[in-house]
Scaffold this motif. Structure first.
Motif, short mmCIF file in Angstrom:
data_model
loop_
_atom_site.label_atom_id
_atom_site.label_comp_id
_atom_site.label_asym_id
_atom_site.label_seq_id
_atom_site.Cartn_x
_atom_site.Cartn_y
_atom_site.Cartn_z
N ALA A 9 13.44 9.85 -1.50
CA ALA A 9 12.19 10.03 -0.77
C ALA A 9 11.52 8.69 -0.50
CB ALA A 9 11.25 10.95 -1.54
N LEU A 10 11.53 7.81 -1.49
CA LEU A 10 10.93 6.49 -1.33
C LEU A 10 11.72 5.65 -0.34
CD1 LEU A 10 10.09 5.80 -5.07
CD2 LEU A 10 8.41 5.97 -3.23
N ARG A 11 13.03 5.67 -0.45
CA ARG A 11 13.87 4.89 0.46
C ARG A 11 13.71 5.35 1.90
NH1 ARG A 11 14.69 0.54 1.23
NH2 ARG A 11 15.59 0.09 -0.81
N ASN A 12 13.54 6.65 2.12
CA ASN A 12 13.42 7.19 3.48
C ASN A 12 12.01 7.09 4.04
OD1 ASN A 12 16.13 7.89 3.50
ND2 ASN A 12 15.77 9.96 2.76
N CYS A 13 11.03 6.75 3.20
CA CYS A 13 9.65 6.62 3.67
C CYS A 13 9.53 5.33 4.51
CB CYS A 13 8.69 6.56 2.49
SG CYS A 13 6.95 6.35 2.97
N PHE A 14 9.01 5.46 5.73
CA PHE A 14 8.94 4.31 6.63
C PHE A 14 8.17 3.14 6.03
CE2 PHE A 14 4.99 6.53 7.31
CZ PHE A 14 4.07 5.55 7.65
N LEU A 15 7.22 3.42 5.16
CA LEU A 15 6.38 2.37 4.60
C LEU A 15 7.16 1.47 3.64
CD1 LEU A 15 3.37 1.78 5.09
CD2 LEU A 15 2.89 2.89 2.91
N PHE A 16 8.21 2.02 3.03
CA PHE A 16 8.95 1.28 2.01
C PHE A 16 10.34 0.86 2.48
CE2 PHE A 16 6.28 4.33 -0.62
CZ PHE A 16 5.28 3.39 -0.85
N SER A 17 10.60 0.95 3.76
CA SER A 17 11.95 0.70 4.29
C SER A 17 12.43 -0.73 4.05
CB SER A 17 11.99 1.02 5.79
OG SER A 17 11.06 0.20 6.50
N SER A 18 11.52 -1.68 3.90
CA SER A 18 11.92 -3.08 3.73
C SER A 18 12.08 -3.49 2.27
CB SER A 18 10.89 -4.02 4.39
OG SER A 18 9.63 -3.92 3.74
N LEU A 19 11.80 -2.59 1.34
CA LEU A 19 11.85 -2.93 -0.08
C LEU A 19 13.29 -2.99 -0.60
CD1 LEU A 19 8.92 -0.86 -1.66
CD2 LEU A 19 8.98 -3.32 -1.16
N GLU A 127 4.75 -6.25 6.44
CA GLU A 127 5.38 -5.06 7.00
C GLU A 127 4.42 -3.87 6.97
OE1 GLU A 127 8.49 -2.80 8.73
OE2 GLU A 127 8.18 -4.97 8.50
N VAL A 128 3.70 -3.71 5.87
CA VAL A 128 2.72 -2.62 5.76
C VAL A 128 1.63 -2.78 6.81
CG1 VAL A 128 0.91 -1.64 4.30
CG2 VAL A 128 3.15 -2.15 3.33
N ILE A 129 1.14 -4.00 7.00
CA ILE A 129 0.10 -4.25 8.01
C ILE A 129 0.61 -3.90 9.40
CG2 ILE A 129 -1.25 -6.06 9.15
CD1 ILE A 129 -1.47 -7.42 6.41
N HIS A 130 1.84 -4.31 9.72
CA HIS A 130 2.41 -4.02 11.04
C HIS A 130 2.54 -2.51 11.25
CE1 HIS A 130 4.45 -8.25 11.20
NE2 HIS A 130 3.19 -8.29 11.57
N ILE A 131 3.02 -1.81 10.24
CA ILE A 131 3.22 -0.37 10.36
C ILE A 131 1.89 0.34 10.57
CG2 ILE A 131 3.86 1.70 9.07
CD1 ILE A 131 6.14 0.06 7.83
N LEU A 132 0.87 -0.04 9.79
CA LEU A 132 -0.43 0.61 9.93
C LEU A 132 -1.09 0.27 11.27
CD1 LEU A 132 -1.87 0.29 6.31
CD2 LEU A 132 -0.73 2.23 7.39
N CYS A 133 -0.84 -0.92 11.79
CA CYS A 133 -1.35 -1.27 13.12
C CYS A 133 -0.69 -0.41 14.20
CB CYS A 133 -1.12 -2.75 13.41
SG CYS A 133 -2.25 -3.86 12.54
#
Length: 229
Positions: A9-19, A127-133
């Protein structure tokens, strides 16, 4: 013990894709699974922003209301979707409420754990900032569509959009597998139930929709889609 479902679930979450895999594993260790019964609040407007939730199964309605108690559905979310992202970046109260439409299991990721990653991983923070923007831009576009399009076009668009996730499509027909009462459709579009009733009646008279035991059927998707233009 780290559960494979948590990790996935974490790996597939768009917010955590770069981790990295290690960061994902560390988040999985501190995340917990919560279960919310059908119809119950997951959180309310004004609640503390305690973290992010990823839906493992179930359906969640995210909504806002005004001082008069009128409600507007912001989104319907399903398995794999996440919500509560803003809480990861500020300490302000929740700007919307979330309700389980059916019994829903979520993976809860505490804000404090994500804070640690944001502080030590500048790439992840960017990455988080870009996604939220991107999310903000999309929400702005959607708000413009709501404000400047007629209710007839908005309703036709909403029915077509809902059919993608909640209907069985066979040729031109889309038969819904989930009930969407007129009151729910009204909350999605920010109008009265009476306004929705009037327009659904008109669509039925045009042969574009049918209702059986509370389930909608879109009888001619191409013609209905043409009404969104």
């Amino acid at each position: 013990m780290i559960q494979s479902t948590d990790h996935e679930a974490l790996r597939n979450c768009f917010l955590f894709s770069s981790l990295s895999e290690q960061d994902i594993a560390d988040l999985a260790k501190v995340s917990t699974i919560t279960t919310t019964p059908s119809g119950a609040l997951i959180f309310a407007m004004g609640d503390e922003g305690d973290g992010l939730r990823i839906i493992l199964n179930g359906v969640v309605r995210v909504w806002i209301s005004d001082v008069e108690g009128r409600e507007l559905t912001v989104a319907l979310l399903e398995e794999g979707d996440s919500f509560g992202e803003i809480a990861l970046l500020d300490n302000l109260p929740r700007t919307a409420a979330a309700t389980a439409i059916e019994e829903t299991r979520c993976l809860f990721v505490p804000r404090s754990s994500v804070d640690g990653l944001l502080n030590k991983n500048i790439g992840f923070a960017r990455e988080v900032i870009h996604i939220l923007c991107e999310t903000l831009r999309r929400n702005t576009d959607e708000m413009g569509a709501v404000m400047f399009r007629s209710l007839d076009k908005r309703l036709a668009q909403k029915l077509c959009d809902l059919s993608i996730s909640y209907a069985q499509i066979d040729g031109k027909r889309a038969t819904f597998t989930r009930k969407f009462p007129q009151g729910d459709l009204a909350k999605m579009l920010g109008v009265t139930r009476e306004a929705i009733n009037k327009r659904l009646t008109m669509l039925a008279q045009e042969g574009l929709i049918d209702t059986t035991d509370g389930y909608l059927t879109l009888t001619d998707l191409p013609r209905l889609a043409a009404k969104t233009e």
